[in-house]
Design a protein around this motif. Structure first.
Motif, PDB file in Angstrom:
ATOM      1  N   ARG A  67       0.702  -0.995  -0.148  1.00  0.00           N
ATOM      2  CA  ARG A  67      -0.114   0.043   0.072  1.00  0.00           C
ATOM      3  C   ARG A  67       0.859   1.347  -0.023  1.00  0.00           C
ATOM      4  O   ARG A  67       0.765   2.188   0.979  1.00  0.00           O
ATOM      5  CB  ARG A  67      -0.797   0.122   1.474  1.00  0.00           C
ATOM      6  N   LYS A 104       0.833   4.050  -1.347  1.00  0.00           N
ATOM      7  CA  LYS A 104       0.242   5.478  -1.193  1.00  0.00           C
ATOM      8  C   LYS A 104       0.461   6.101   0.026  1.00  0.00           C
ATOM      9  O   LYS A 104       0.374   7.263   0.482  1.00  0.00           O
ATOM     10  CB  LYS A 104      -1.030   5.507  -1.836  1.00  0.00           C
ATOM     11  N   TYR A 105       0.312   5.013   1.116  1.00  0.00           N
ATOM     12  CA  TYR A 105       0.875   5.709   2.552  1.00  0.00           C
ATOM     13  C   TYR A 105       2.446   5.653   2.531  1.00  0.00           C
ATOM     14  O   TYR A 105       2.741   4.702   3.033  1.00  0.00           O
ATOM     15  CB  TYR A 105       0.394   4.803   3.436  1.00  0.00           C
ATOM     16  N   ASP A 137       2.299  -4.483  12.014  1.00  0.00           N
ATOM     17  CA  ASP A 137       0.969  -5.308  12.075  1.00  0.00           C
ATOM     18  C   ASP A 137       1.085  -6.922  12.305  1.00  0.00           C
ATOM     19  O   ASP A 137       1.136  -7.380  11.392  1.00  0.00           O
ATOM     20  CB  ASP A 137       0.138  -4.931  10.910  1.00  0.00           C
ATOM     21  N   GLU A 180      -0.728  -9.204  13.169  1.00  0.00           N
ATOM     22  CA  GLU A 180      -1.720 -10.208  12.697  1.00  0.00           C
ATOM     23  C   GLU A 180      -1.426 -10.324  11.235  1.00  0.00           C
ATOM     24  O   GLU A 180      -1.747 -11.560  10.867  1.00  0.00           O
ATOM     25  CB  GLU A 180      -3.262  -9.420  12.946  1.00  0.00           C
ATOM     26  N   TYR A 181      -1.160  -9.228  10.502  1.00  0.00           N
ATOM     27  CA  TYR A 181      -0.791  -9.720   9.050  1.00  0.00           C
ATOM     28  C   TYR A 181       0.262 -10.555   8.726  1.00  0.00           C
ATOM     29  O   TYR A 181       0.294 -11.430   8.230  1.00  0.00           O
ATOM     30  CB  TYR A 181      -0.460  -8.270   8.531  1.00  0.00           C
ATOM     31  N   LYS A 237      -0.475 -14.311   9.540  1.00  0.00           N
ATOM     32  CA  LYS A 237      -1.370 -14.616   8.762  1.00  0.00           C
ATOM     33  C   LYS A 237      -0.877 -15.088   7.312  1.00  0.00           C
ATOM     34  O   LYS A 237      -0.975 -16.044   6.990  1.00  0.00           O
ATOM     35  CB  LYS A 237      -2.642 -13.654   8.565  1.00  0.00           C
ATOM     36  N   ALA A 238       0.054 -14.100   7.331  1.00  0.00           N
ATOM     37  CA  ALA A 238       0.642 -14.105   5.798  1.00  0.00           C
ATOM     38  C   ALA A 238       1.786 -15.422   5.883  1.00  0.00           C
ATOM     39  O   ALA A 238       1.878 -15.930   4.715  1.00  0.00           O
ATOM     40  CB  ALA A 238       1.497 -12.824   5.513  1.00  0.00           C
ATOM     41  N   LYS A 246       1.608 -18.105   7.528  1.00  0.00           N
ATOM     42  CA  LYS A 246       0.839 -19.387   8.375  1.00  0.00           C
ATOM     43  C   LYS A 246       1.282 -20.665   7.375  1.00  0.00           C
ATOM     44  O   LYS A 246       1.565 -21.451   8.018  1.00  0.00           O
ATOM     45  CB  LYS A 246      -0.729 -19.151   8.059  1.00  0.00           C
ATOM     46  N   ASN A 247       1.269 -20.436   6.212  1.00  0.00           N
ATOM     47  CA  ASN A 247       1.369 -21.593   5.313  1.00  0.00           C
ATOM     48  C   ASN A 247       2.980 -21.938   4.752  1.00  0.00           C
ATOM     49  O   ASN A 247       3.220 -22.477   3.624  1.00  0.00           O
ATOM     50  CB  ASN A 247       0.491 -21.603   4.005  1.00  0.00           C
ATOM     51  N   PHE A 266      -1.618 -15.225  19.533  1.00  0.00           N
ATOM     52  CA  PHE A 266      -2.079 -15.121  18.073  1.00  0.00           C
ATOM     53  C   PHE A 266      -1.019 -15.725  17.379  1.00  0.00           C
ATOM     54  O   PHE A 266      -1.447 -16.502  16.532  1.00  0.00           O
ATOM     55  CB  PHE A 266      -2.375 -13.715  17.854  1.00  0.00           C
TER      56      PHE A 266
END
Lengths: 269, 328, 300
Positions: free
Chosen positions: B204, B206-207, B243, B245-246, B249-250, B252-253, B273
């Motif tokens: 992202r 643009k930020y 982040d 959580e991101y 989750k990313a 995980k596999n 988590f």
């Protein structure tokens, strides 16, 4: 039978919500004759990791039989956040979510972003609907911390023209377009797309000032009862249907609006 | 009253403070009334001795640095004393030190061989000050292929345990391939700085986060880990402000990517988590020199005893064992 | 009816993980007759327009019949253009025409533009003589502008309410102006109402449409201690809890039913509220009727 296709539990962070748990919403349903509600968790709009919100909703519904008997849960998925494909699969296959709500503005991606298209296609392949909102609240009363799609600015609130590009991109998916706001004059192609797509609006939105005219414009198969509860009042969406005169809609059409079109969209029979 | 006996005394009275409040004897404390429990329930408060809990676990810090801001031997020596103080205070048996090149020159990371050789020399010197507690990892920049390979050999020969790299080059850049293959041969883990922030490393953009463009993000780890399933990667500091959580989750596999829990951030539930998403074998204790948080976040988690032992010590020790550098 | 009676088609669920929808006792909602509830209450619409949003007065009448609205107080404020005496007389003529077409059902509120001081005062008297009741004003001049003072004094003598368009939004009227969205700067905001209501405690003010899209919580909180400010609940917005909030902050006497031609929401938001029967009656009808009573125009 009355099926509400647009309700929520959870919090709106900028204003206190009443009736925003399964228990309180069920009271509302019982008081005002609503048999079944499609619900998702408002928190999913604000959590970066939306799956936590889906888990909360799943647990709340599972906490009592009376909930799983009356609520149809929809997942909130953000397709530009890590792990969303796993989340979608878990939501549908393990949690029994019957559709997906997508928030391009809140989650900050374009409605035809490749990720959004992929999500819509995946939901389509499950045979389930996706739901998009015109808006959550009126931008004129927004909090300074809310998104800045604001009436009167160059970054205006969405109208139907802003949502149709995804319908065009994935024309064979099932769409619920909710909280109808902001009029737009459609081109013949756009109108044709609305009519040919498997797409329904709910009756909660403020732009539906005369239900009868909207039925004439789009067809009686294009609307289903919705409240946008707990953000909007619980009765206005119902009033748009029940105050139709017999000359405008007979009982058969009213039943379509109360539950028939919703059942078709949700795969209930 | 000694510190210890005072603590014991308070712990001993806490349970019955509600009933004591009725007796005149309590006034001897001269504490404001509102500090005493006003609850009318009789829920007993558990006696919890946090330092006892701290001492209960062996710990292996997989992410900790020498003084990153100085090349002065005296400064490093003094800093090493603080590291030893930490290891004693919080019962950390072994620290795997590193000294990646964090310096920016006009906004661009210093990627020169001189810089990484100099930095490794500092670690090697500090390791020798307290060899029973301190060991180290080596750094390099893979775009300088030969110099990096030479440096790896030099550092391994002197007892270092694994690689630690920074934001000079993305972890999945082709320049890493020969290095990763070398690390596979050595059976050593590659620990790479990592971030997840909107506007950093391609996420992202643009930020604009105004960070060097080659910061590695989870997708880069997923990519290289898939290309080299037999290699081991350490995704740095999920408590480093990004982040988490991101991140979890990313990753995980990607079974050959590990994460360390270090960093100045200690959000409640972060460790739970990570274990829920990655399993209890892929999460490593680390401090990144944020000592209190590093231990606190694990003790405060809902992990089982076995899981806490794995994270504090066993998981990383098992990784070090593959390369023959385990600490027990 | 419940999900138990429906067959759910679609993806196969992992039965061990998902509670499922089968085998439960059907639990369903009691029937609720919304239209019966709608028709139960007498209603006076204190804020509605004719010849503005939805065309000629026939359309007002259609919704009056649909939703059991006994009486509408229609207005046609100057929403565009200069607002010359010619303009406001023209709009008042339109309103008068609608009144005459549906006598007993529609009553007009007159509009003026206060920089035309003499013409405005004359217009008020003329329209009162023709049977109009109450003033409706717009965004030309703020309600607390000194230009309004003589007008307000006139309205005090008539014992009629001053119904003023209003808004409350970030970026308007000095409130967090970095969020300016270009709303007309002379739009009256809650602070302006508070100011004038204190100056003229014997005047009555109607803060228009708390459901008009603005921040109704802000507005209601501003008026808690100002007993001569009333609000109407009209507008396209029908946030759940809005009517309850207004009654809680202002008391049950200072809230009027109004639609601003958003008919469904106008009735829905009150029926969906937690108001008691007696409060609903007050909001739908009695509160505004009491205002009318002061000038001898109440509805029997």
């Amino acid at each position: 039978m009355l099926i509400d296709i647009n309700a929520y539990v959870g919090n709106w962070p900028f204003q206190q919500m009443k009736y925003n748990t399964c228990e309180l919403l069920l009271d509302r349903m019982n008081k005002f004759g609503v048999d079944i509600s499609v619900i998702s968790n408002l928190n999913g709009i604000f959590y970066k990791n939306t799956q936590s919100a889906n888990e909360e909703l799943h647990q709340e519904i599972r906490s009592a039989r009376k909930f799983s008997d009356r609520f149809i849960p929809f997942a909130v998925i953000n397709p530009i956040y890590a792990g969303w494909r796993d989340d979608l699969e878990t939501s549908v296959k393990k949690m029994g979510m019957r559709g997906v709500r997508i928030y391009p503005k809140y989650h900050d991606f374009g409605i035809t972003d490749p990720a959004c298209i992929e999500l819509v296609k995946r939901v389509r392949d499950y045979g389930l609907p996706v739901a998009f909102e015109y808006r959550m609240v009126d931008s004129r009363q927004r909090s300074w911390m809310d998104i800045d799609y604001v009436v009167g600015t160059t970054k205006r609130e969405w109208n139907l023209k802003d949502i149709l590009p995804i319908v065009k991109a994935v024309p064979d998916a099932k769409y619920m377009i909710l909280n109808y706001a902001n009029a737009a004059v459609l081109t013949p192609d756009e109108m044709n797309l609305v009519k040919t797509a498997d797409l329904i609006f709910d009756t909660s939105g403020r732009t539906i000032t005369n239900m009868s005219e909207f039925l004439k414009l789009y067809g009686t198969n294009k609307f289903a009862f919705g409240t946008h509860s707990p953000i909007l009042d619980y009765l206005t969406g119902q009033l748009r249907i029940e105050s139709l005169q017999p000359s405008e809609a007979d009982e058969r059409v009213k039943e379509q609006l109360r539950s028939g079109n919703a059942k078709k969209m949700l795969g209930l029979s | 009253m000694s510190e210890l006996s005072r603590r014991k005394f308070i712990a001993g009275t806490a349970v019955s403070a509600g009933s004591l409040a009725l007796s005149g004897g309590l006034m001897a404390f001269k504490e404001p009334q509102h500090l005493h429990p006003t609850s009318d329930t009789d829920t007993p408060r558990a006696k919890y001795d946090i330092m006892q809990d701290v001492a209960k676990y062996r710990k292996l810090d997989s992410h900790v640095h020498v003084n990153l801001a100085s090349t002065d031997a005296e400064v490093q020596k003094k800093y090493a004393e603080s590291l030893i103080d930490y290891s004693r205070r919080l019962q950390v048996q072994k620290l795997v030190l590193s000294n990646p090149v964090t310096r920016l020159i006009n906004g661009v990371p210093d990627g020169s061989p001189e810089a990484f050789i100099r930095n490794n020399n500092i670690v090697l010197a500090v390791m020798k000050l307290y060899p029973e507690v301190l060991t180290g990892s080596f750094t390099f920049n893979p775009v300088h292929a030969k110099e990096s390979m030479d440096e790896i050999k030099r550092c391994v020969d002197q007892g270092m345990t694994n690689a630690k790299v920074y934001y000079q080059t993305k972890i999945n850049d082709p320049s890493y391939y020969p290095i990763v293959e070398k690390m596979i041969d050595l059976k050593m883990i590659i620990h790479c700085h990592a971030e997840v922030q909107i506007g950093v490393g391609g996420y992202r953009m643009k930020y604009n986060g105004f960070k060097p463009k080659n910061v590695s993000i989870p997708e880069d780890f997923v990519d290289i880990a898939k290309r080299y399933p037999e290699a081991m990667f350490q995704y740095a500091h999920i408590g480093g402000g990004g982040d988490w959580e991101y991140m979890c989750k990313a990753l995980k596999n990607s079974p050959n990517v590990y994460v360390d829990t270090s960093g100045s951030n200690n959000e409640e539930h972060l460790v739970d988590f990570a274990v829920a998403h990655l399993g209890e074998d892929r999460v490593l204790f680390g401090s990144d020199n944020c000592y209190y948080q590093s231990v606190g976040k694990i003790l405060a988690s809902n992990l089982t005893e076995t899981q806490k032992r794995k994270i504090f010590f066993e998981n990383f020790n098992n990784i070090l064992r593959k390369g023959g550098r385990n600490v027990d | 009816m419940s999900l138990a009676g429906l067959i759910v088609s679609g993806p196969v669920l992992d039965a061990t993980e998902f509670g499922g929808h089968s085998g439960f006792m059907p639990a369903s909602a009691r029937p609720y007759d919304l239209m019966k509830d709608v028709m139960k209450y007498r209603k006076i619409d204190s804020h509605v327009h004719s010849d503005l949003y939805d065309g000629p007065p026939e359309n007002n009448i259609a919704f009056m019949d649909r939703l059991g609205i006994e009486k509408m107080f229609i207005s046609r404020p100057v929403t565009s253009g200069e607002g010359t005496p010619k303009d406001f007389r023209h709009y008042n003529d339109l309103t008068l025409k609608a009144m005459k077409k549906f006598p007993g059902r529609l009553t007009g509120q007159f509009t003026v533009n206060v920089p035309y001081q003499k013409e405005s005062l004359e217009e008020i008297q003329r329209r009162v003589d023709q049977g109009m009741v109450g003033l409706k004003v717009y965004t030309q001049v703020k309600i607390n502008d000194p230009l309004f003072y003589p007008i307000i004094e006139k309205m005090i003598s008539l014992k009629m309410i001053i119904h003023m368009h209003s808004h409350c939004q970030l970026g308007l009227g000095g409130y967090r102006m970095k969020y300016d969205t270009g709303i007309r700067p002379n739009t009256s905001i809650p602070e302006d109402f508070a100011d004038i209501a204190k100056r003229y405690p014997e005047a009555m003010f109607q803060y228009a449409h708390i459901g008009g899209g603005g921040d109704y919580e802000y507005a209601c909180k501003m008026f808690t201690h100002l007993p001569n400010i009333y609000v109407d609940t009209s507008g396209s917005n029908n946030p759940e809890g809005m009517v309850d909030f207004a009654v809680k902050q202002l008391g049950e006497e200072r809230v009027f039913f109004g639609s601003d031609n958003c008919y469904y929401q106008s009735v829905g938001k009150i029926l969906a509220s937690e108001l008691t029967e007696s409060q609903r009656k007050k909001v739908f009808f009695e509160n505004y009727n009491k205002i009318l009573e002061k000038s001898g125009n109440s509805i029997k």
